[in-house]
Design an enzyme around this catalytic site. Structure first.
Site, PDB file in Angstrom:
ATOM      1  CB  THR A  40     -16.989 -38.480  43.477  1.00 61.82           C
ATOM      2  OG1 THR A  40     -16.082 -37.560  42.882  1.00 61.82           O
ATOM      3  CG2 THR A  40     -18.398 -37.913  43.423  1.00 61.82           C
ATOM      4  CG  HIS A  43     -17.026 -36.117  48.660  1.00 62.98           C
ATOM      5  ND1 HIS A  43     -16.999 -35.002  49.462  1.00 62.98           N
ATOM      6  CD2 HIS A  43     -15.809 -36.190  48.077  1.00 62.98           C
ATOM      7  CE1 HIS A  43     -15.816 -34.415  49.361  1.00 62.98           C
ATOM      8  NE2 HIS A  43     -15.062 -35.115  48.533  1.00 62.98           N
TER       9      HIS A  43
END
Lengths: 350, 350, 350, 350
Positions: A40, A43
């Protein structure tokens, strides 16, 4: 304090000097002892469409962490100042329908540390007292921090029976490897791990897998027979941690009638599958898995670690000072090793 | 006795005069009182690839039935001669791993009445005594026969919580409509049914749906918003009985975080979906549903019917003598009405 | 063949020469390889009121056994001739409400091997094929036979969560000791065993208990504090295998709020307890445990044994030839050692 | 504000004029709209040993209530000012092991409104915001208040299966009668209620019981046969709300093998029972029930009421102004009618 911050929309990040936060009612101020890098985080660094649609800048990144309680705000009994804590990264509203049912992990208004509020790649962070999970000192900060991603593995692994079952784990990153160890601890008869890279399969074997299957160079059409061979027939349970459509289809193909599948990996945004034959006719159950149960999963995770039933230290393979965050990101991107850990400050790391 | 037989591979069927069968040890001989036509029967009639790959001819068709026990073989205590019975159409081996766990509905060696052994479109049939489900006379033969397909609906509907939930039923054929009624009986807060045809939506409303949504003329891209509107937001539970990929995707889109979906309809042999966003991130659970639990589902099904909590008689819309099987098949194909029932013999039907 | 028979109502037993039985439809003829003595056998030998009210003579005694399949009757596919099998001692009707729900262990018409039908203290026995549980040869006959009583322990132990829990096992006979090992294998944080005799507590420690508590010489009023001390506070789960009212009360006293208790031991025919304070106010759950789930418990039991997660061989402490049944009974009565095993024939035993 | 206060240890109570409380962080200030009298209140009034051992004076009594949110403290999002709320009377610490598992109802540090903190027999009260359960206005204050005791009934009733079951409810006070209605709504095949008084049995019949059995004048030895007759054999589920040992023993006697029993009634502080025969040998499960699940039980309770599946208004039989608390207590003591409600202030009541 020093922190890693996404200042503006777009790729990249920058180091920043920020004021020390203060805990309000119901909150705790934590010294960050160590923090892990997760997909994450990449990202956000890369500002993928998902990140662009969700994140408001500026934002301190990071959500996997171990902390030391420095102070607590008004009305807070626990945790106590000085305690070592892991941190549940999902901040829930406590009042939506899901929360009222005790299903905090699917809270409709979840905010994520390091995504929706300032996070853990910093010297200190403020979190709700409720999100602190006191952890035995004996586990040490690194393992304490790893409880958060391991919680994903545990949450996925306990959706159905494992004892005496053949368990197929697709994806042997840190979470997949933790799932291998949990399946083993829960008495799985046979555990098969699948990944692209030899390094990660070696890690899975070290965590207790009976066999590792590489997908490198295997045609999509041959995957199912390779998995079946490794499973010695069928898989009673599939723990999907790879997010690779071809592999998922192959895994469903070897799943036994009445079996179950936990879906944790992301990457199947455009999946094609024969739902009739693979799922309906054979009575499979598919569990979409997100987050961790608050806090049943945490209790169980700490239990595996504190009892020695699972030892995740082999999965903690890289350590960097916050000052070398760029190197850390490069390693995390490679998809080869285990968990990459960040130590606040500039000093040498263990 | 008269029977409907598939003599040779290929489309069609023929009437035949067969000798009366005799029950062996563990078996019961049943007089067929009435039998329903199911989509599976049409597969055999039409000799679809699935049928061609599975069925060995000659074969007497039919598997949904009510019977009167004419005789039992050696070692059979129950059922008793003279009893009215519904028939579980899945014949299981009782010795595979799934059966030993009590999960008979996913027996690895299931044989299906009217598919793998001679079936119910005949004046009499022999089945394992175990597969006979004694049913109160008050229900009558037609409702007794309907317990088999209704069991699919019940099995699908009880996979998760329904009380106080918004329940979306996609597909309003006889099974979908039975699912509507079960959701209602279980205290669903709101039940929405979806189908192509107005006749079937009217049937769903008669069975207790709060709203019917037609898919006729609705663009795939508009389906989700139509469903959301009818659900007044989200669906806590989805009972998928249509096997229509566009509709399934739309239903998943409106499913609430932490919600659940039973998948019973066939027709998604080449499904495309965004598994990440629709299933994983929101923690949905998907249950592939096949058959019925033997015999927990039967007990529950009979309970709904015997108590009056569910009245399925409006779903039994057409009746034909065996001699007019071709007319019956034509109606069943139309996808418009409810269950088509076959009476053995040539006489007039009720 | 030679067998141990209760010829007439009243105490005692006698050896007898009987004709070899023959398997009918659905039955298997087993050569008895070894059989264990259980408390129930002593009830029959001593002709206690329970035995007098239930048993019809003549009756061959014995119900814990391992067998070799000599022959099967008509319609039997499994087990295969030559297989090693454990035997589920509860013969169920398969047609009562409980059986139809899959709750065979509470069948309303249960007949017990060696109690209601001729049993295992013989050279051969006929049982329903369904009751045979094929077992890997590697386990050997003695462990195969022990699966039946161990199944009681497993059935009791898996009624609630054990992982990370403090588990109190009251009664450290063979079943209690097996429960200790199961709790350990399931990840209990702490396992405390209680018994009167030092021999059995030593056995419990060998099976993995963290601490043994003797009840010898402890006043009833001091039991709870002794248990609390050993549990380091409270017990999350209690596995009651002793049937001793004082001990049961003490165990309930130390049970944690929201905890659970499996009740397997018999001996509380006139129990006094403060239900309000001990059970209601603290939200305890009490499971009366009888028999074993057919056959989920068997699968699990064999799994523990075949994987090596549980090794019960230290519990198999005495062996006698059938010809020395009186000596075997005397040892079984003593309440000191582990399981007493009977070998058919007169020869030397292992 | 006016309140009913226990000033000093010992029997009785007195009216008092108290300052209006103020909500702190995480708290809500509620106007009390109506409050019910419960058996626990009588314990405090009468200063029973339990009360003497627990309650610190001075204390405002009362814990069943409906409120209107007047104000909320810092950090409180929900409830909103002006909302109608029921109140969960058990205040939990949120940090003990049970709470962290989501088992708030067995929190080790539970404080009870009107027992451990100032309660609801007052014009206003401060409670944790978390304990407020927003309730549809359409239910009105009286039904809103009754959700708390009804929650006990719901929590007890949903411990096991009810559909198609024969359910025996022992004790037909307001909670027992609510349990009757829940069993009915859940599809029980037959519901039998037992009580001493004709008034309460009439109330149970009005709530949906099929038959009422009086214990008045029935010898203890005849109870079981009376219950069996009313149950037409056995009871699959027993909901024990009476706390009467003879009746409990009789109820266990008629419980079916494999059945279940919820124990809510207090009064069995010195119970004698044949645990072997009544519980162990027949595989019964006994659930000690305390409080309500926070807040799954509340959601379900409101659902029954809001949908009309259960109408508890017939159970709300008496209303008094706070100024006539002595009359209210006298009625509550009689054990004859339904729920006694208290309206703050001196004015006339509905």
């Amino acid at each position: 304090m020093q922190a890693i911050v996404k200042r503006h929309p777009g790729g990249g990040w920058e180091p920043a000097e920020l004021p020390m936060p203060e805990p309000g009612p119901g909150q705790a101020l934590l010294q960050v002892l160590v923090a892990g890098i997760c997909g994450t985080d990449l990202h956000l660094v890369d500002w993928t469409p998902w990140a662009a649609s969700r994140v408001v800048t500026p934002r301190v990144l990071g959500h996997e962490m171990a902390g030391r309680v420095l102070a607590v705000g008004p009305t807070v009994d626990r945790p106590r100042v000085g305690e070592l804590v892991g941190v549940e990264s999902h901040l829930v509203d406590g009042t939506c329908r899901q929360c009222r049912r005790g299903d905090f992990h699917v809270c409709a208004a979840t905010r994520i540390l390091g995504v929706d509020v300032d996070g853990a790649f910093a010297e200190a962070v403020v979190v709700p007292a409720r999100n602190c999970w006191p952890t035995p000192e004996a586990l040490g900060p690194e393992v304490t921090a790893f409880q958060e991603p391991m919680g994903n593995a545990v949450h996925a692994a306990v959706q159905g029976p494992l004892r005496d079952r053949t368990v197929l784990v697709t994806g042997a990153g840190p979470i997949g490897c933790a799932a291998v160890a949990v399946a083993r601890a829960e008495g799985a008869a046979r555990v098969v791990a699948v990944d692209r890279t030899a390094e990660r399969l070696a890690m899975a074997l070290a965590m207790g897998a009976d066999e590792g299957v590489t997908t490198a160079g295997v045609a999509a059409g041959d995957l199912a027979s390779r998995l079946s061979q490794a499973c010695r027939g069928e898989a009673d349970a599939v723990l999907e941690m790879a997010g690779a459509p071809d592999l998922l289809r192959a895994a469903l193909t070897v799943a036994a009638a009445g079996g179950w599948v936990s879906l944790l990996g992301l990457g199947s945004a455009d999946l094609r599958l024969d739902l009739d034959r693979l799922v309906v006719m054979r009575g499979l159950t598919l569990f979409g898995v997100t987050g961790r149960r608050q806090f049943q999963t945490w209790e169980r995770t700490t239990g595996y670690l504190a009892s020695g039933a699972v030892d995740v230290r082999p999965l903690l393979t890289h350590r960097f000072a916050l000052a070398h965050f760029d190197d850390a990101v490069a390693v995390a991107r490679s998809g080869r090793g285990g968990k990459v850990l960040i130590y606040p400050g500039n000093g040498p790391v263990p």
